[in-house]
Design an enzyme around this catalytic site. Structure first.
Site, mmCIF file in Angstrom:
data_model
loop_
_atom_site.group_PDB
_atom_site.id
_atom_site.type_symbol
_atom_site.label_atom_id
_atom_site.label_comp_id
_atom_site.label_asym_id
_atom_site.label_seq_id
_atom_site.Cartn_x
_atom_site.Cartn_y
_atom_site.Cartn_z
ATOM 1 N N ASP A 181 -11.215 1.000 1.775
ATOM 2 C CA ASP A 181 -11.218 2.451 1.894
ATOM 3 C C ASP A 181 -12.627 2.947 1.574
ATOM 4 O OD1 ASP A 181 -8.727 3.424 2.733
ATOM 5 O OD2 ASP A 181 -7.843 3.040 0.766
ATOM 6 N N ARG A 184 -7.785 -6.070 14.385
ATOM 7 C CA ARG A 184 -7.006 -5.184 15.231
ATOM 8 C C ARG A 184 -7.864 -3.962 15.542
ATOM 9 N NH1 ARG A 184 -2.568 -6.723 16.254
ATOM 10 N NH2 ARG A 184 -1.892 -4.742 17.097
ATOM 11 N N GLU A 217 -2.199 7.242 18.884
ATOM 12 C CA GLU A 217 -2.826 5.967 18.507
ATOM 13 C C GLU A 217 -1.990 4.783 18.978
ATOM 14 O OE1 GLU A 217 -3.854 5.624 14.399
ATOM 15 O OE2 GLU A 217 -5.095 7.428 14.415
ATOM 16 N N ARG A 239 1.380 6.761 16.043
ATOM 17 C CA ARG A 239 1.376 8.093 15.435
ATOM 18 C C ARG A 239 0.562 9.075 16.264
ATOM 19 N NH1 ARG A 239 -2.072 6.180 10.080
ATOM 20 N NH2 ARG A 239 -3.966 5.671 11.194
ATOM 21 N N ARG A 278 0.825 -1.212 0.000
ATOM 22 C CA ARG A 278 0.000 0.000 0.000
ATOM 23 C C ARG A 278 0.859 1.263 0.000
ATOM 24 N NH1 ARG A 278 -3.799 -2.058 4.158
ATOM 25 N NH2 ARG A 278 -3.383 -0.413 5.645
ATOM 26 N N ARG A 315 9.181 6.284 -3.827
ATOM 27 C CA ARG A 315 9.326 7.154 -4.996
ATOM 28 C C ARG A 315 10.766 7.666 -5.136
ATOM 29 N NH1 ARG A 315 4.583 10.061 -2.932
ATOM 30 N NH2 ARG A 315 2.718 8.927 -3.596
ATOM 31 N N TYR A 352 -10.482 -5.050 4.387
ATOM 32 C CA TYR A 352 -10.187 -3.644 4.588
ATOM 33 C C TYR A 352 -10.657 -2.895 3.346
ATOM 34 C CZ TYR A 352 -8.324 0.860 5.379
ATOM 35 O OH TYR A 352 -8.255 2.218 5.545
#
Ligand code: FAD
Ligand code: UDP
Length: 392
Positions: free
Chosen positions: A362, A258, A312, A289, A175, A179, A360
């Site tokens: 989005d 989770r 988190e 984070r 995911r 770059r 999962y």
């Protein structure tokens, strides 16, 4: 209201089906929602102390490359030009994430061009370079080489999944793009932004129709209320977006998830970290984070003397926790096959969404799959009497 169809769950999957059924087919729709609000995990509200819009179930960034979904969501809301960028703290130094030429040069204290950096990473990937490994550890090393993997991925992933990266599927890390230029956008999608008036305004707009009735605080499995599984299945078409295993009373075992614990703080300043998401790569810091939601809407007039942040913490979900990320272990996959077989045999019930299919998804995927399910299953059922569920 005598409903033509009952939808269990008011996340984006359920809302999209509800909206289409009312507007496109003129049906009377009843939505049954266990929580005290609609919107599923995308729900947000103004924090009472600061007025800052807070995503109650974790930060939600909208992004898609699907033209149909983009056109559809723009019927209900406009989007701000927000572009998501993430930074990560490793040993007290902040780098940009996902790994890009800026991260690589900062990490190695160098000024490599794209080709030099590629050659270096390939060398550091060693024996794993160019292979297509199965697990997250090998995939990570093959993508970015061992030093960057160990700095930015290994310990963060350990905190996020509490599982040895060698036991995790490679797909989790796929995911994240890598770059060889200075592009530090988090997502690769064509369209991205946040709903201008917030998620709740968007969600409310989707169900603004006299044919749509919503019952919140109503659990589909509570037989003391008139719209329960026992009362409805076999008598009314049902779209079910709650947990797949729960529908079948966990007959094949509980599917594992989770969850995240959010620790909210109010630092005494107008800007705590200068950006919306700061990851913490190292194992010594227990949270993964920090989110500072004010930065999702720089265009808004938020107070300049206070802010809100959430730390988190990720862990395995127990029975009463919010299920957030499907774990998809071998055991889960075996049970899932059985549950899917049972779902296909459940006449008059269509299973959808992230909980109903144990995937999962989005937001754009949940909406896209609901639009497809409407076209291929729901509309043919009402127009031509075709069966609602997938087997027949
Ligand atoms: P949900 O939103 O989960 O809705 C299901 C609904 O069913 C819930 O409201 C639930 O209360 C209800 N329900 C369950 N059981 C019952 C019952 N027995 N009776 C009645 N109602 C019931 N997507 C993005 O695109 N960008 C992001 O940045 C992003 N971040 C995320 C962060 C986190 C922490 C999580 C967990 C998800 C994130 N997502 C993100 C994914 C997004 O939340 C999903 O795409 C979306 O929630 C899918 O909608 P859904 O309708 O399938 O499920
Ligand atoms: N990841 C990481 N370090 C980071 C960000 C992500 O190792 O700084 C890994 C981690 O394994 C995570 C995966 O990449 O589970 C996918 O990241 P993403 O940001 O998509 O996870 P999410 O925000 O959905 O939890």
């Amino acid at each position: 209201m005598e409903a033509d169809i009952v939808i269990v769950g008011s996340g984006f999957f359920g809302l999209t089906i509800a909206e289409r059924c009312a507007n496109e087919l003129g049906l009377k729709v009843l939505i049954v929602e266990k929580r005290s609000h609609i919107g599923g995990n995308a729900y947000s509200e103004a924090d009472p102390k600061t007025g800052i819009e807070v995503h109650k179930y974790g930060a939600h960034l909208f992004h898609t490359s699907n033209e149909r979904v983009w056109e559809y969501v723009n019927r209900f809301t406009s989007f701000t030009p927000y572009v998501h960028k993430v930074y990560t703290n490793h040993r007290g130094v902040v780098y940009s994430m996902p790994i890009n030429l800026g991260t690589i040069n900062q990490f190695f204290g160098a000024a490599y061009g794209p080709e030099e950096a590629r050659a270096l990473i390939q060398e550091q990937a060693g024996e794993l370079s160019g292979k297509d490994p199965e697990n997250l550890n090998d995939k990570g090393i093959s993508l970015i080489g061992r030093p960057l993997y160990e700095a930015f991925i290994k310990e963060y992933t350990g905190k996020q999944w509490q599982t040895d990266p060698k036991e995790l599927p490679a797909s989790i890390i796929s995911r994240l793009p890598v770059r060889y230029n200075y592009d530090n956008r988090y997502f690769n999608d064509t369209y991205e932004g946040l709903p201008t008036e917030g998620y709740t305004a968007w969600i409310n707009k989707m169900v603004e129709h006299p044919n749509i009735e919503i019952l919140t605080d109503t659990d589909f499995f509570d037989e003391s209320q008139p719209y329960s599984k026992a009362a409805l299945v076999g008598k009314k078409p049902v779209i079910y977006t709650g947990p797949l295993d729960k529908y079948f009373d966990y007959s094949q075992g509980a599917l594992s998830w989770r969850t995240i614990d959010f620790e909210t703080e109010y630092p005494e300043c107008g800007d705590y970290q200068g950006t919306s998401v700061m990851n913490y790569a190292d194992a010594e810091i227990p949270f993964t984070r920090i989110i500072e939601p004010r930065h999702f809407h720089p265009e808004r007039d938020y107070p300049t003397d206070k802010t809100i942040i959430m730390k988190e913490y990720s862990r395995f979900a127990e029975a009463n926790d919010e299920p957030y990320y499907p774990i998809n272990s071998d055991k889960d996959r075996e049970a899932l096959l059985e549950y899917r077989r049972l779902a296909e045999q459940e006449d008059g019930v269509l299973f959808g969404g992230r909980l109903g299919t144990y995937q999962y998804l989005d937001m754009h995927m949940a909406i896209g799959s609901a639009l497809t399910a409407f076209d291929n299953k729901v509309a043919p059922h009402f127009r031509d009497g075709k069966p609602l569920n997938s087997a027949k």
